[in-house]
Design an enzyme around this catalytic site. Sequence first.
Site: not given
Ligand code: NAD
Length: 361
Positions: A121, A143, A185, A227, A237, A241, A245, A248, A252, A265
Amino acid sequence: MRKVMVELGTRSYPIIIGSGIDDEIISFVRTSGYSAHGMIVTDMNVGPLCADDIAALFAAAGVHAEIVTIPAGEPSKSLAQANDLFTRAIELGLDRNSPIIALGGGVVGDLTGFVAASYMRGVPFLQIPTSLLAQVDSSVGGKVAVNHALGKNLIGAFYQPDAVFMDLKLLRTLPKREILSGLGEIIKYGIIYDADFFAWLEGHCVDILALEPAAVTHIIARSCAIKADVVRQDERESGLRRILNFGHTIAHAVEKETGYVRYRHGEAVAIGMAGAAAISVQMGLLSDDDRMRINDLIRAMELPLSAEGVKVDAMHADLFHDKKTVGGRIHWVLAEGIGRVSVHSDVPEEIVRKILLGLSS
Ligand code: NAD
């Protein structure tokens, strides 16, 4: 070293930003009162680069954190992967005071946060984001989620970390395309909240793309501060908040129609921001000069403005099924100028279709 606070009453937490922040991590963990055992979740790209070093910091602070490595990439954001992590946590004997640490990009952060929110939990959660996108966006705000076969991020929670540690050194190994994705972003924050920041980005593209340390520190700190300010006012949200988006809704649909593999993304968000800006002009909210400034900055940051070959009919159908649709209406975040946005649910479908046609040609 810069510190940004996310002010959420008893759930407030610091974001520590700097190049080399080992001492800050050790002293935070040492004074946290955590149990002696924890778990670091990382992926196969990031783990070999830095997981041992991070585990050593926790050991120095009195916490033995076991490293658990998952496959890199979006498919790991699944209930099956979460279940494997629950199993590991139980096998390791983690208790309600054991920290679970996300070391990676947004995929690792979202998945690990979901596990930390649900295991017993809720157990202490720390974020050590290693991608630019995770540093400026996904690690801040609480999130957390995994994907379902029927949609992205559909199973999740709001669960704030105890702290976020952003070491700029970790970005050195990040592939250029992932840097650009984070910039998508960052541009968004200027458009939705801060005209001065937008202008600063316009004037510093070269330094930013060269990863000049002072420029990178500034864009990360300013993005996190924006943020944090938005999340402080609307954690769950229900109103403000939503402005996060911006871009976005279309992003999406673009991601879905391209199977989540063609675009990163932030690239999809760039296309979505170009679309949202064009809709804003059509709705009489934004001047065409400001729309062009937005497009010029997206282009200058080497991000795409359109998604060639994407089917308009399919995108249209996706848009009207996005989970941010409330009561069948799309809540469009539209720009009223640089630095100011508002939410509209009265955008005629013909306008949306016209803009989608433009984006996909
Ligand atoms: P990711 O986690 O897939 O990382 C991108 C790539 O970079 C991966 O291959 C990873 O292994 C590599 N990588 C990361 N750090 C590295 C480093 N220092 N050196 C070498 N390689 C590295 O993708 P992302 O773009 O970081 O995140 C995308 C995800 O985030 C999606 O699932 C999206 O839905 C989510 N997201 C969440 C929120 C939220 O508010 N929670 C907001 C935006 C996006």
